[in-house]
Design a protein around this motif. Structure first.
Motif, PDB file in Angstrom:
ATOM      1  N   ARG A  22       6.487 -32.891 -27.152  1.00 48.09           N
ATOM      2  CA  ARG A  22       7.692 -33.290 -27.781  1.00 48.09           C
ATOM      3  C   ARG A  22       8.726 -33.827 -27.030  1.00 48.09           C
ATOM      4  NH1 ARG A  22       7.469 -29.250 -33.183  1.00 48.09           N
ATOM      5  NH2 ARG A  22       5.676 -30.169 -34.122  1.00 48.09           N
ATOM      6  N   ILE A  40      10.093 -19.517 -41.931  1.00 48.33           N
ATOM      7  CA  ILE A  40       9.418 -20.430 -43.012  1.00 48.33           C
ATOM      8  C   ILE A  40       8.808 -19.519 -43.912  1.00 48.33           C
ATOM      9  CG2 ILE A  40       8.031 -22.182 -43.789  1.00 48.33           C
ATOM     10  CD1 ILE A  40       8.751 -23.647 -40.909  1.00 48.33           C
ATOM     11  N   ARG A  82       9.663 -36.706 -37.695  1.00 51.76           N
ATOM     12  CA  ARG A  82      10.821 -36.429 -36.875  1.00 51.76           C
ATOM     13  C   ARG A  82      10.933 -37.326 -35.628  1.00 51.76           C
ATOM     14  NH1 ARG A  82       9.448 -30.017 -37.588  1.00 51.76           N
ATOM     15  NH2 ARG A  82       7.666 -30.870 -36.494  1.00 51.76           N
ATOM     16  N   ASP A 141       5.897 -20.692 -39.034  1.00 49.36           N
ATOM     17  CA  ASP A 141       6.929 -19.743 -38.191  1.00 49.36           C
ATOM     18  C   ASP A 141       7.487 -18.651 -39.251  1.00 49.36           C
ATOM     19  OD1 ASP A 141       6.901 -21.760 -36.421  1.00 49.36           O
ATOM     20  OD2 ASP A 141       8.520 -22.929 -37.408  1.00 49.36           O
ATOM     21  N   SER A 166       7.319 -33.647 -41.314  1.00 49.41           N
ATOM     22  CA  SER A 166       7.191 -33.247 -40.007  1.00 49.41           C
ATOM     23  C   SER A 166       6.838 -34.357 -38.899  1.00 49.41           C
ATOM     24  CB  SER A 166       6.185 -31.974 -39.831  1.00 49.41           C
ATOM     25  OG  SER A 166       6.697 -30.894 -40.354  1.00 49.41           O
ATOM     26  N   THR A 225       2.163 -29.960 -37.336  1.00 48.87           N
ATOM     27  CA  THR A 225       3.092 -28.920 -36.882  1.00 48.87           C
ATOM     28  C   THR A 225       2.374 -28.177 -35.661  1.00 48.87           C
ATOM     29  OG1 THR A 225       2.076 -27.452 -38.329  1.00 48.87           O
ATOM     30  CG2 THR A 225       3.932 -28.734 -39.164  1.00 48.87           C
ATOM     31  N   THR A 226       3.143 -27.605 -34.919  1.00 43.21           N
ATOM     32  CA  THR A 226       2.547 -26.524 -34.027  1.00 43.21           C
ATOM     33  C   THR A 226       1.781 -25.541 -34.594  1.00 43.21           C
ATOM     34  OG1 THR A 226       4.677 -25.442 -34.045  1.00 43.21           O
ATOM     35  CG2 THR A 226       4.473 -26.811 -32.444  1.00 43.21           C
ATOM     36  N   SER A 227       2.271 -25.266 -35.925  1.00 39.47           N
ATOM     37  CA  SER A 227       1.606 -24.118 -36.624  1.00 39.47           C
ATOM     38  C   SER A 227       0.007 -24.267 -36.998  1.00 39.47           C
ATOM     39  CB  SER A 227       2.054 -24.134 -37.950  1.00 39.47           C
ATOM     40  OG  SER A 227       3.763 -24.221 -38.166  1.00 39.47           O
ATOM     41  N   LYS A 249      15.191 -29.564 -38.202  1.00 43.78           N
ATOM     42  CA  LYS A 249      14.211 -29.194 -39.082  1.00 43.78           C
ATOM     43  C   LYS A 249      13.248 -28.368 -38.577  1.00 43.78           C
ATOM     44  CE  LYS A 249      10.445 -31.419 -41.840  1.00 43.78           C
ATOM     45  NZ  LYS A 249       9.620 -30.110 -41.477  1.00 43.78           N
ATOM     46  N   ALA A 250      13.666 -27.097 -38.346  1.00 44.50           N
ATOM     47  CA  ALA A 250      12.652 -26.148 -37.756  1.00 44.50           C
ATOM     48  C   ALA A 250      11.775 -26.823 -36.629  1.00 44.50           C
ATOM     49  CB  ALA A 250      11.883 -25.662 -39.210  1.00 44.50           C
ATOM     50  N   MET A 251      12.165 -27.625 -35.866  1.00 44.78           N
ATOM     51  CA  MET A 251      11.344 -28.341 -34.697  1.00 44.78           C
ATOM     52  C   MET A 251      11.469 -27.342 -33.647  1.00 44.78           C
ATOM     53  SD  MET A 251      11.863 -32.090 -33.970  1.00 44.78           S
ATOM     54  CE  MET A 251      10.323 -33.144 -33.233  1.00 44.78           C
ATOM     55  N   THR A 252      10.169 -27.048 -33.260  1.00 45.34           N
ATOM     56  CA  THR A 252       9.870 -26.198 -32.097  1.00 45.34           C
ATOM     57  C   THR A 252       9.869 -27.269 -30.626  1.00 45.34           C
ATOM     58  OG1 THR A 252       8.285 -24.795 -33.359  1.00 45.34           O
ATOM     59  CG2 THR A 252       7.930 -24.834 -31.123  1.00 45.34           C
ATOM     60  N   TRP A 271       5.504 -27.432 -46.977  1.00 45.54           N
ATOM     61  CA  TRP A 271       5.298 -25.999 -46.957  1.00 45.54           C
ATOM     62  C   TRP A 271       5.095 -25.466 -48.319  1.00 45.54           C
ATOM     63  CZ3 TRP A 271       3.301 -24.460 -42.910  1.00 45.54           C
ATOM     64  CH2 TRP A 271       3.568 -25.070 -41.709  1.00 45.54           C
TER      65      TRP A 271
HETATM   66  N1  GLU Z   1       8.136 -25.122 -36.171  1.00 45.32           N
HETATM   67  C1  GLU Z   1       6.648 -26.009 -36.409  1.00 45.32           C
HETATM   68  C2  GLU Z   1       6.841 -27.123 -35.776  1.00 45.32           C
HETATM   69  O1  GLU Z   1       7.930 -27.716 -35.608  1.00 45.32           O
HETATM   70  C3  GLU Z   1       6.950 -26.056 -38.009  1.00 45.32           C
HETATM   71  C4  GLU Z   1       7.903 -26.449 -38.810  1.00 45.32           C
HETATM   72  C5  GLU Z   1       7.903 -27.553 -39.480  1.00 45.32           C
HETATM   73  O2  GLU Z   1       7.274 -28.645 -39.088  1.00 45.32           O
HETATM   74  O3  GLU Z   1       8.618 -27.543 -40.566  1.00 45.32           O
HETATM   75  O4  GLU Z   1       6.058 -27.956 -35.943  1.00 45.32           O
END
Ligand code: GLU
Length: 313
Positions: A154, A238, A132, A235, A129, A196-198, A146-149, A217
């Motif tokens: 950002r 995920i 990126r 998310d 992450s 991550t945002t998580s 890549k599941a990028m919020t 993950w």
């Molecule tokens: N969507 C979240 C993010 O962009 C988690 C996904 C991840 O990093 O794999 O931070």
């Protein structure tokens, strides 16, 4: 057996609005009785600025006209895509063939189809992450899927496509757990990935929980299966990928945060942003998006409509 010495556990405190690195605390003995997954990171708190406050989901209008970046990709004959390999359903390895597959992989292949004329003309580069943004900035990859919020922070550093997936952060717990929502997390351990945002949202919604920061993950899945964490938070897309791997786990509680996914592009490459948006437009209109949702996310229920694109120009 993996080393446990790099594991870092952070006591959650309320987010104060500025980014701070939390002090390391001793790993409780109870966490070290089993071999830990490769959890190894210092998680810093990122201020949780709502994406609406900077309109970061508004992207550039689509165009298939091309430009210097699109031309260079066509000359090279392949699209270089930054992606993950351990996010079940989004981008992961088929255990039989070893090939990458998942929703994000298919989205990247659709973009490659439009840019190069062939969905197979993709070179995947595996990224964590945190890698990126730097890999987009230094030109190592053309795009990141890549599941990028999409977030305000950002969007200051990279450009985003229009939103291609509407995820929501939730909790994953064992089915026999008393945890039903964020209000039950005081004194509990919660696993999430660093950078991550998580993790930032976990700190905000569970100020009295202990946060377990890991690198992948899969490590959170192992941690919850080994009883080293009480919950995982990220998310729903995920978490669903973890739940299908372990029928003893399920998603609980409300949405903790909106997580609109965008494809990342270097900020100076406007022609590529517009070309990616043209591709996403095509995917939304011709039924490909629904087909991909059904292929990978039927576990989340009936396919919704694809997210509506928003533009700022
Ligand atoms: N969507 C979240 C993010 O962009 C988690 C996904 C991840 O990093 O794999 O931070």
């Amino acid at each position: 057996m993996r080393a446990v010495t790099r594991l870092v556990v952070l006591a959650a405190t309320a987010v104060t609005g500025c980014s701070t690195v939390q002090p390391l605390v001793e790993v409780p003995a109870s966490l070290t009785t089993l071999p830990l997954p490769s959890g190894a990171a210092v998680a810093s708190r990122v201020p949780g600025v709502p994406v609406e406050s900077c309109d970061a989901t508004a992207s550039l209008r689509p165009s298939t006209e091309g430009g210097p970046t699109v031309e260079a990709i066509r000359q090279r004959g392949r699209l270089i895509v930054g992606i993950d390999q351990s996010t079940n359903l989004l981008s992961f390895r088929d255990p039989a063939s070893g090939h990458l597959q998942g929703f994000d992989v298919d989205i990247a292949r659709e973009v490659a189809r439009d840019l190069t004329g062939d969905s197979a003309k993709v070179e995947f580069r595996l990224l964590t992450s945190i890698e990126r943004i730097s890999n987009l900035q230094n030109g190592t990859v053309d795009i990141v899927v890549k599941a990028m919020t999409i977030t305000c922070a950002r969007a200051e550093q990279i450009a985003f496509s229009t939103e291609y997936f509407d995820a929501h952060q939730r909790l994953l717990v064992p089915k026999d757990s008393p945890i039903q929502g964020p209000g039950d997390l005081a004194g509990k351990r919660v696993c999430s990935q660093v950078d991550t945002t998580s993790l930032a949202t976990a700190a905000r919604v569970a100020p009295a929980a202990t946060l377990l920061g890991v690198q992948n993950w899969d490590d959170c899945l192992v941690a919850i299966q080994q009883g080293q964490t009480d919950a995982v938070t990220t998310d729903d897309s995920i978490l669903a990928g973890m739940a299908v791997q372990d029928p003893n786990l399920h998603l609980v509680g409300p949405s903790l945060e909106n997580e609109p996914y965008g494809i990342g592009v270097n900020k100076s490459r406007e022609d590529l942003v517009r070309a990616v948006n043209a591709s996403l437009d095509r995917i939304r209109r011709d039924g490909t998006w629904e087909a991909l949702y059904r292929k990978w996310f039927n576990v989340l229920g009936v396919a919704p409509s694809p997210p509506e694109p928003r533009y700022r120009d």
